[in-house]
Write an enzyme that holds these catalytic residues in place. Sequence first.
Site: not given
Length: 480
Positions: A248, A422
């Site tokens: 529609c 380290c």
Amino acid sequence: MRYYDIKNTLEDKYAAISSIFENVPMSADQEAQEDELLALASIYDEEEFRRAESAKEGEIHLCLELPALFKLLVKGQNCSEHHISFLPPLVLSFEFPADYPSASAPVFTLSSKWLTRVQITALCRRLDELWEENQGNVVLFTWMQFLKEETLEFLGIQSPLEIQSIESESGQKQAADVSGEKSKVQDLDPRAVQEVDARTDILTQLLDFDEAQQQKVFDGKVFCCGICYSEKLGSDSLLFKECQHVYCKACMKEYFEIQIRDGKVQCLNCPEPKCMSMATPSQVKLLVGEDEFARYDRLLLQSSLDLMADVVYCPRMSCCMAVMVEPDSTMGICPACRYAFCTLCKRSYHGLSHCIVTADELRSLRDEYISASEEGKKFLEKRFGRRVIQKAVEESFSTEWLKDNCKQCPCCGTNIQKVHGCNKMTCSSCQKYFCWMCLGALSRVNPYSHFNNPNSPCYNQLFQGMDMDEEEGFGSDEDN
């Protein structure tokens, strides 16, 4: 005598004369003519049967009943085939002589847009034969039934119907005889009229009529909307021509407006899942407002231009006009602002010089170059230059290596690589101490307090990440 007295006297005389003629009985032919016209008017609607005010003439439009899957084959420079359901009507124009039907036949002309004059002539002669067979009786209904139901069979017309357009000496397009042979003028009936509009091709006229008639039939049917499931007349519905799905107009209007508002003008397709049938611009214009359609039209044009290889856009943000580019050229000139630019990098036109690449573009250029084909690599080298490409590759690899193997000094930003030792680091550039783990700056007096403080995030992680051999070696060095 006054004006009003003269007027009243004339009106009285006219009324008296009219009453005399009203009392004259109608002849048998006049009664037969009137009865025939009244009967036809009750059978056919105004589109098929049109009676003139004189009551002695009229016009009949007869649409032929075509079989299913009827095809139209158009021959000419470009042959084409089309499925049609309706053809333009045959038009029978007639006028009754005073002695019809007792002695004379109706005076008529028969016209068509798609039949040749040879074929219309054959129909005219058949109408004459039908009059001779029914002389003395009304014949219009017999003619109409023959033209409507037997024309195709009488003329031997089958699917596909061949129509061929040729140029006449006057330059007007005319439909040629199916056999391709020109007929002599003297063999044609003057009552046979071929309606050809010189301004419109015959194929266009036939297809337009077929579409209009199909729409008329569609408007009168009832359909169930596939979205809201309500039953609506075809006049209140939208048909997608490719897939024949029906919805529609109210649902499709809302659907179209949402898609246009989101800029998805290429997605105005049938809502049926996996259906790719597209709505036509005329269908969209029928449902949405003027502003929505203007946006739809603009975005649709822009998306179409984007797909064209010879169209680019002006790089100026205030312009953005579409620009046509000559083949094998990298220069574009905007027709609106006259800005000359390079179509590759979108900067000002730089002639034969290579396009300039920024530092931010080096990485993407490296990736594009590595993944490109041999032809693509040659194009990039031609566009930016071999040295720029080599620099992009080398710098990009260097940047990635630094990112994966180095950290930046928190004080001066120098890239530092930790090879061994380290996690108390000394920057080779600024000589500042920092923690390799958290990149925090360390005290110059007691840098190891950062690793001995229980509240520090790097507590007891001075040797975190060191290998055992390296840690033992480091310990022995400290002992020494």
